[in-house]
Design a protein around this motif. Structure first.
Motif, PDB file in Angstrom:
ATOM      1  N   ILE A  90       0.821  -1.218   0.000  1.00  0.00           N
ATOM      2  CA  ILE A  90       0.000   0.000   0.000  1.00  0.00           C
ATOM      3  C   ILE A  90       0.851   1.263   0.000  1.00  0.00           C
ATOM      4  O   ILE A  90       0.426   2.328  -0.461  1.00  0.00           O
ATOM      5  CB  ILE A  90      -0.953  -0.021   1.226  1.00  0.00           C
ATOM      6  N   TYR A  91       2.093   1.168   0.506  1.00  0.00           N
ATOM      7  CA  TYR A  91       2.996   2.327   0.514  1.00  0.00           C
ATOM      8  C   TYR A  91       3.126   2.950  -0.862  1.00  0.00           C
ATOM      9  O   TYR A  91       3.168   4.179  -1.004  1.00  0.00           O
ATOM     10  CB  TYR A  91       4.370   1.902   1.038  1.00  0.00           C
ATOM     11  N   ILE A  94       1.319   5.894  -2.596  1.00  0.00           N
ATOM     12  CA  ILE A  94       1.672   7.274  -2.261  1.00  0.00           C
ATOM     13  C   ILE A  94       1.969   8.092  -3.517  1.00  0.00           C
ATOM     14  O   ILE A  94       1.891   9.319  -3.516  1.00  0.00           O
ATOM     15  CB  ILE A  94       2.865   7.292  -1.279  1.00  0.00           C
ATOM     16  N   ARG A 122      -3.146  11.920   2.627  1.00  0.00           N
ATOM     17  CA  ARG A 122      -3.688  10.750   1.934  1.00  0.00           C
ATOM     18  C   ARG A 122      -3.718   9.520   2.848  1.00  0.00           C
ATOM     19  O   ARG A 122      -3.582   8.385   2.390  1.00  0.00           O
ATOM     20  CB  ARG A 122      -2.906  10.447   0.659  1.00  0.00           C
ATOM     21  N   PHE A 124      -1.517   8.784   5.114  1.00  0.00           N
ATOM     22  CA  PHE A 124      -0.175   8.382   5.530  1.00  0.00           C
ATOM     23  C   PHE A 124       0.279   9.195   6.735  1.00  0.00           C
ATOM     24  O   PHE A 124      -0.107  10.354   6.921  1.00  0.00           O
ATOM     25  CB  PHE A 124       0.835   8.579   4.390  1.00  0.00           C
ATOM     26  N   PRO A 165       7.982   0.936   5.546  1.00  0.00           N
ATOM     27  CA  PRO A 165       6.558   1.159   5.719  1.00  0.00           C
ATOM     28  C   PRO A 165       5.932   0.110   6.639  1.00  0.00           C
ATOM     29  O   PRO A 165       6.314  -1.062   6.621  1.00  0.00           O
ATOM     30  CB  PRO A 165       5.997   1.019   4.292  1.00  0.00           C
ATOM     31  N   ASN A 167       2.167  -0.579   6.709  1.00  0.00           N
ATOM     32  CA  ASN A 167       0.977  -0.088   6.029  1.00  0.00           C
ATOM     33  C   ASN A 167       1.213   1.370   5.634  1.00  0.00           C
ATOM     34  O   ASN A 167       2.159   1.657   4.918  1.00  0.00           O
ATOM     35  CB  ASN A 167      -0.276  -0.306   6.880  1.00  0.00           C
ATOM     36  N   LYS A 168       0.429   2.310   6.148  1.00  0.00           N
ATOM     37  CA  LYS A 168       0.615   3.708   5.741  1.00  0.00           C
ATOM     38  C   LYS A 168       1.423   4.521   6.758  1.00  0.00           C
ATOM     39  O   LYS A 168       1.469   5.749   6.680  1.00  0.00           O
ATOM     40  CB  LYS A 168      -0.742   4.371   5.490  1.00  0.00           C
TER      41      LYS A 168
END
Length: 339
Positions: A90-91, A94, A122, A124, A165, A167-168
């Protein structure tokens, strides 16, 4: 048994995926370059609901981390329908954010990250771990006007950083502070017969010169400096191409940059396939012993490919001690067809 959860793009449906091809499932992480999972699955009566959720932009949840399906091939043989999936962490989503504004001047890594995400986070969040103050301030010129991923790539290169990372949640480390020394060794003919290494002294240099920014009158903010490695006592004076970077106005910052850039030992990079499992973590320094070339040194783990569904299959490990510019994240993703 490992759990793979499939979640639709709208995040309204989640199902555990069963009866997938366990031999095909792997997780691949390469430092600052990629993190992905891949697997094949054929539709059955038992997994039909989850199978239908396997689609572009759906999520694969594995080990608490979210991966987004970016590549998929669907095939059919008779009544059997199969999908071959690659899902990227998911990183890497970005890249969908962009900072149009630019900044110029001396900035810390924290200031640049604040600038990047000031256009919207977003979802993060981030932190910088720097207990020994290894990160320097760097002169920037027109930093911005690019997508978030490209800007983070610039930060990793400029500040010699590593991003991990969760996740976020992004954690940034100085390369010198990242990873631990472990005693679980990799040794030729002991736990590996498969060794593929590139070892060379072509890039071994012991001296480098640095030129910083010039004033309007044409003189430098500081006199160009030369750094000579202690390794010159062994290898003699071997001159590396100079650093010419107008972001530097402070002599101490340039000195640290020269020490980072100078490749004052033989470059070693390559991969090994082990006979059994060992448990190094990302960034760990492992003892590598290779008698045929008389190599006994610690080398950092910069890549891990594991087969979680096959507990007896050992990992493939990428090792490197090379000081080099970060591989372009965008170029890597482009090659994979992700962007």
């Amino acid at each position: 048994m490992i759990d793979i959860i499939i979640q639709n793009y709208e995040k309204t449906k989640r199902e555990i995926l069963v009866e997938y091809d366990k031999d095909s499932f792997f997780e691949n992480w390469q430092e600052n370059e990629t993190w992905e999972v891949s697997f094949n699955v054929t539709k059955t009566d038992l997994n039909s609901t989850a199978f239908d959720l396997v689609d572009y932009e759906s999520s694969v949840i594995f080990n608490g981390q979210e991966f987004v399906i970016k590549q998929m091939t669907t095939s059919a043989e008779g009544k059997a329908v199969s999908k071959s999936v690659t899902a990227t962490h998911i990183y890497y989503t970005i890249q969908d954010g962009r900072q149009y504004n630019t900044v110029t001047g001396v900035r810390s890594i924290q200031q640049l990250l604040t600038h990047v995400f000031s256009a919207g986070n977003r979802g993060f969040s981030w932190e910088v771990i720097d207990p020994n103050s290894k990160f320097l301030t760097v002169e920037q010129e027109n930093f911005g006007n690019a997508n978030y991923l490209k800007l983070i790539e610039e930060i990793l290169s400029d500040y010699d950083a590593v991003v991990i990372p969760d996740n976020k949640r992004l954690t940034f480390y100085p390369r010198a502070e990242y990873g631990e020394k472990v005693e679980e060794q990799i040794r030729y003919k002991y736990n590996t017969d498969s060794v593929k290494f590139d070892i060379d002294t072509y890039s071994l240099k012991t001296q480098i010169k640095g030129f910083g920014k010039k004033k309007e009158d044409g003189t430098y903010y500081f006199t160009p400096i030369t750094y000579t490695s202690p390794e010159s006592d062994k290898w003699g004076i071997r001159i590396q191409d100079p650093v010419e970077d107008e972001r530097y106005t402070v002599v101490g910052n340039m000195t640290e940059r020269l020490k980072i850039d100078l490749q004052d030992y033989p470059a070693i990079s390559g991969s090994v396939t082990l006979k059994w499992r060992i448990t190094p973590k990302k960034g760990d320094y492992v003892p590598f012993i290779y008698e045929p070339l008389n190599i006994r040194t610690y080398i950092q783990v910069v890549g891990l490919k594991t087969y979680p569904a096959l507990p007896n299959k050992p990992p493939e490990i990428t090792l490197s001690n090379t000081k080099k510019t970060m591989t372009s994240i965008l170029a890597n993703l482009a090659k994979k067809g992700v962007i």
